[in-house]
Scaffold this motif. Sequence first.
Motif, PDB file in Angstrom:
ATOM      1  N   ILE A 220     -37.673  -2.537   6.505  1.00 58.10           N
ATOM      2  CA  ILE A 220     -36.633  -1.646   7.141  1.00 58.10           C
ATOM      3  C   ILE A 220     -35.789  -2.494   7.972  1.00 58.10           C
ATOM      4  CG2 ILE A 220     -36.401   0.340   8.716  1.00 58.10           C
ATOM      5  CD1 ILE A 220     -38.943   1.224   7.690  1.00 58.10           C
ATOM      6  N   ILE A 221     -34.411  -2.421   7.697  1.00 56.61           N
ATOM      7  CA  ILE A 221     -33.579  -3.083   8.389  1.00 56.61           C
ATOM      8  C   ILE A 221     -32.726  -2.008   9.275  1.00 56.61           C
ATOM      9  CG2 ILE A 221     -31.624  -4.902   8.766  1.00 56.61           C
ATOM     10  CD1 ILE A 221     -34.127  -6.286   7.890  1.00 56.61           C
ATOM     11  N   ILE A 222     -32.659  -2.083  10.549  1.00 60.53           N
ATOM     12  CA  ILE A 222     -31.858  -0.988  11.148  1.00 60.53           C
ATOM     13  C   ILE A 222     -30.623  -1.720  12.005  1.00 60.53           C
ATOM     14  CG2 ILE A 222     -31.776   0.618  13.068  1.00 60.53           C
ATOM     15  CD1 ILE A 222     -34.659   1.232  12.619  1.00 60.53           C
ATOM     16  N   GLU A 223     -29.360  -1.360  11.784  1.00 61.63           N
ATOM     17  CA  GLU A 223     -28.092  -1.689  12.490  1.00 61.63           C
ATOM     18  C   GLU A 223     -27.470  -0.646  13.051  1.00 61.63           C
ATOM     19  OE1 GLU A 223     -25.511  -4.840  10.397  1.00 61.63           O
ATOM     20  OE2 GLU A 223     -26.002  -3.470   9.084  1.00 61.63           O
ATOM     21  N   GLN A 224     -27.296  -0.795  14.406  1.00 67.63           N
ATOM     22  CA  GLN A 224     -26.833   0.408  15.041  1.00 67.63           C
ATOM     23  C   GLN A 224     -25.673  -0.131  16.045  1.00 67.63           C
ATOM     24  OE1 GLN A 224     -29.615   2.742  16.852  1.00 67.63           O
ATOM     25  NE2 GLN A 224     -27.943   3.967  18.061  1.00 67.63           N
ATOM     26  N   PHE A 225     -24.611   0.751  15.992  1.00 69.25           N
ATOM     27  CA  PHE A 225     -23.281   0.486  16.301  1.00 69.25           C
ATOM     28  C   PHE A 225     -23.010   1.481  17.455  1.00 69.25           C
ATOM     29  CE2 PHE A 225     -23.452  -1.062  12.089  1.00 69.25           C
ATOM     30  CZ  PHE A 225     -23.024  -2.280  12.108  1.00 69.25           C
ATOM     31  N   PRO A 227     -24.019   4.430  20.412  1.00 70.52           N
ATOM     32  CA  PRO A 227     -25.121   5.739  20.118  1.00 70.52           C
ATOM     33  C   PRO A 227     -24.798   6.317  18.969  1.00 70.52           C
ATOM     34  CG  PRO A 227     -24.033   5.576  22.434  1.00 70.52           C
ATOM     35  CD  PRO A 227     -23.445   4.568  21.721  1.00 70.52           C
ATOM     36  N   GLY A 228     -23.294   6.393  18.316  1.00 71.51           N
ATOM     37  CA  GLY A 228     -23.247   7.577  17.095  1.00 71.51           C
ATOM     38  C   GLY A 228     -23.325   6.986  15.943  1.00 71.51           C
ATOM     39  N   LEU A 229     -23.673   5.697  15.598  1.00 73.84           N
ATOM     40  CA  LEU A 229     -23.756   5.371  14.314  1.00 73.84           C
ATOM     41  C   LEU A 229     -24.957   4.199  14.052  1.00 73.84           C
ATOM     42  CD1 LEU A 229     -22.944   4.889  11.475  1.00 73.84           C
ATOM     43  CD2 LEU A 229     -21.192   3.269  12.201  1.00 73.84           C
ATOM     44  N   GLN A 230     -25.849   4.516  13.205  1.00 78.55           N
ATOM     45  CA  GLN A 230     -26.817   3.787  12.917  1.00 78.55           C
ATOM     46  C   GLN A 230     -27.061   3.734  11.280  1.00 78.55           C
ATOM     47  OE1 GLN A 230     -31.164   5.187  13.286  1.00 78.55           O
ATOM     48  NE2 GLN A 230     -31.324   3.664  14.898  1.00 78.55           N
ATOM     49  N   ILE A 231     -27.493   2.425  10.679  1.00 82.53           N
ATOM     50  CA  ILE A 231     -27.744   2.305   9.342  1.00 82.53           C
ATOM     51  C   ILE A 231     -28.867   1.521   9.090  1.00 82.53           C
ATOM     52  CG2 ILE A 231     -26.632   1.076   7.177  1.00 82.53           C
ATOM     53  CD1 ILE A 231     -23.954   0.711   8.876  1.00 82.53           C
ATOM     54  N   VAL A 232     -29.780   2.410   8.121  1.00 84.33           N
ATOM     55  CA  VAL A 232     -31.062   1.851   8.056  1.00 84.33           C
ATOM     56  C   VAL A 232     -31.335   1.852   6.490  1.00 84.33           C
ATOM     57  CG1 VAL A 232     -33.637   2.489   8.173  1.00 84.33           C
ATOM     58  CG2 VAL A 232     -31.749   3.326   9.845  1.00 84.33           C
ATOM     59  N   ARG A 233     -31.656   0.404   6.202  1.00 81.57           N
ATOM     60  CA  ARG A 233     -31.836  -0.205   4.884  1.00 81.57           C
ATOM     61  C   ARG A 233     -33.104  -0.443   4.681  1.00 81.57           C
ATOM     62  NH1 ARG A 233     -26.852  -2.526   6.353  1.00 81.57           N
ATOM     63  NH2 ARG A 233     -25.117  -1.820   5.260  1.00 81.57           N
ATOM     64  N   GLY A 237     -38.308  -4.653  -3.793  1.00 80.26           N
ATOM     65  CA  GLY A 237     -37.812  -5.524  -4.655  1.00 80.26           C
ATOM     66  C   GLY A 237     -36.446  -5.683  -4.457  1.00 80.26           C
ATOM     67  N   THR A 238     -35.510  -5.405  -5.691  1.00 83.52           N
ATOM     68  CA  THR A 238     -34.240  -5.605  -5.775  1.00 83.52           C
ATOM     69  C   THR A 238     -33.578  -4.359  -5.502  1.00 83.52           C
ATOM     70  OG1 THR A 238     -34.323  -4.819  -8.058  1.00 83.52           O
ATOM     71  CG2 THR A 238     -34.340  -7.319  -7.711  1.00 83.52           C
ATOM     72  N   VAL A 239     -34.458  -3.274  -5.207  1.00 83.53           N
ATOM     73  CA  VAL A 239     -33.975  -2.028  -4.791  1.00 83.53           C
ATOM     74  C   VAL A 239     -33.680  -1.465  -3.345  1.00 83.53           C
ATOM     75  CG1 VAL A 239     -34.199   0.640  -4.999  1.00 83.53           C
ATOM     76  CG2 VAL A 239     -34.661  -0.752  -7.057  1.00 83.53           C
ATOM     77  N   VAL A 240     -32.247  -1.212  -2.871  1.00 82.82           N
ATOM     78  CA  VAL A 240     -32.071  -1.005  -1.386  1.00 82.82           C
ATOM     79  C   VAL A 240     -31.584   0.520  -1.426  1.00 82.82           C
ATOM     80  CG1 VAL A 240     -30.877  -1.750   0.477  1.00 82.82           C
ATOM     81  CG2 VAL A 240     -31.419  -3.358  -1.133  1.00 82.82           C
ATOM     82  N   THR A 241     -32.275   1.226  -0.611  1.00 82.35           N
ATOM     83  CA  THR A 241     -31.428   2.526  -0.188  1.00 82.35           C
ATOM     84  C   THR A 241     -31.181   2.440   1.276  1.00 82.35           C
ATOM     85  OG1 THR A 241     -33.906   3.391   0.404  1.00 82.35           O
ATOM     86  CG2 THR A 241     -33.063   3.940  -2.011  1.00 82.35           C
ATOM     87  N   THR A 242     -30.347   3.264   1.488  1.00 82.69           N
ATOM     88  CA  THR A 242     -29.553   3.173   2.860  1.00 82.69           C
ATOM     89  C   THR A 242     -29.324   4.683   3.352  1.00 82.69           C
ATOM     90  OG1 THR A 242     -28.102   1.432   1.979  1.00 82.69           O
ATOM     91  CG2 THR A 242     -27.460   2.700   4.029  1.00 82.69           C
ATOM     92  N   MET A 243     -30.014   4.647   4.616  1.00 82.16           N
ATOM     93  CA  MET A 243     -29.876   6.103   5.342  1.00 82.16           C
ATOM     94  C   MET A 243     -28.868   5.705   6.330  1.00 82.16           C
ATOM     95  SD  MET A 243     -32.570   8.005   7.507  1.00 82.16           S
ATOM     96  CE  MET A 243     -32.303   7.058   8.974  1.00 82.16           C
ATOM     97  N   VAL A 244     -27.517   6.556   6.532  1.00 84.21           N
ATOM     98  CA  VAL A 244     -26.550   6.475   7.634  1.00 84.21           C
ATOM     99  C   VAL A 244     -26.601   7.575   8.430  1.00 84.21           C
ATOM    100  CG1 VAL A 244     -24.140   5.938   8.081  1.00 84.21           C
ATOM    101  CG2 VAL A 244     -25.191   5.424   5.685  1.00 84.21           C
ATOM    102  N   SER A 245     -26.724   7.200   9.678  1.00 82.90           N
ATOM    103  CA  SER A 245     -27.138   8.367  10.528  1.00 82.90           C
ATOM    104  C   SER A 245     -26.067   8.529  11.969  1.00 82.90           C
ATOM    105  CB  SER A 245     -28.631   8.062  11.221  1.00 82.90           C
ATOM    106  OG  SER A 245     -28.867   8.771  12.210  1.00 82.90           O
TER     107      SER A 245
END
Length: 333
Positions: A220-225, A227-233, A237-245
Amino acid sequence: MSTVMKEVPGEPTPLSTSDGLERSPLPVPYGWFWVSYSEDLKPGEHRNIECFGQEWVLFRAETGEAGVVDPYCPHLGAHLGHGGKVVGTSLRCPFHHWAYNTKGFCTSIPYAKVMPPITKRQPILKALPITENNGIVWAWYHPKGVAPLWEVPLVPELNDANYITPQRGEWPVNTFIQELGENGVDFAHLKFLHHSPVIPTGECRAEGYKWHVNMANGYIIIEQFGPGLQIVRFTKGTVVTTMVSYPQPIHKCRTVMRMGFTHRKYAAGTPEATLAANMLQEQVGQGVDAEAGFESVDMIVWNNKRYREQPLLCDGDGEILKWRRYFSQFYVS
Ligand code: FES
Ligand SMILES: [Fe+2]
């Protein structure tokens, strides 16, 4: 497009605990926040919204620009969102037809022979800075009216036709954004509240208004910009899913959590397609899983807890204080 929307049933939780103390002593933080999906605000539309501790009127000019303005007309105080109308570049007040553009400038007083000089010099209606990208209309909120201090980054997955249309979810919760993010560094609760087999390990790093987390060795890699935007990948393996919050503060103790979940389009029937679909379901399901999802367990905690400004922590608690130091930059009193 599917949207999951659930609220924990029961009475709205009070702003104070039973002994009369505030549950959340902290103000609404500053930053860029979701105010609408772009597709839900058509040219010529307006609606009343509540966020950042007050009511606003959200509108889109016929020329395309979005605006978020104070509801009360600077002339004689009519509510622009009750009977007002979007005309050309501006929102027109129902009472005497003064009109205001998305920057808060008065653009027309149909019966004035001479416009009041101030209308030439400056906006007379409070209007929030707006930007629009990733399919979202964002408003910049700062309690002192300071201009935006960073830009909303483009989220690659939301701007690439090779990704599936995001599945969206929406969850109102009676707490504040700092608490939601604190969940992400509260590694111990993942075992005890969410039944994770082990307490995961992770590293966190603040970098100005940005925040990074690497949990479970890159799973799990979290990038936060701010308070109002967080991207969690999530990577397997080769598959990445992304949750944008993109949580939106309604007032200091109520937040609407909103998220979009996506992954790259894979050819039907391939192992990647199956894995990506399963991973996505797992993440969307975190919201609605009756046993362990945040709706049923985190929300019960969030909706009723008090913020401990000086918590008693132990060595296994993760980076809670580092997170709070990072987040404290967004409070201005
Ligand atoms: S109160 Fe709005 S135009 Fe007069
Ligand atoms: Fe949680």
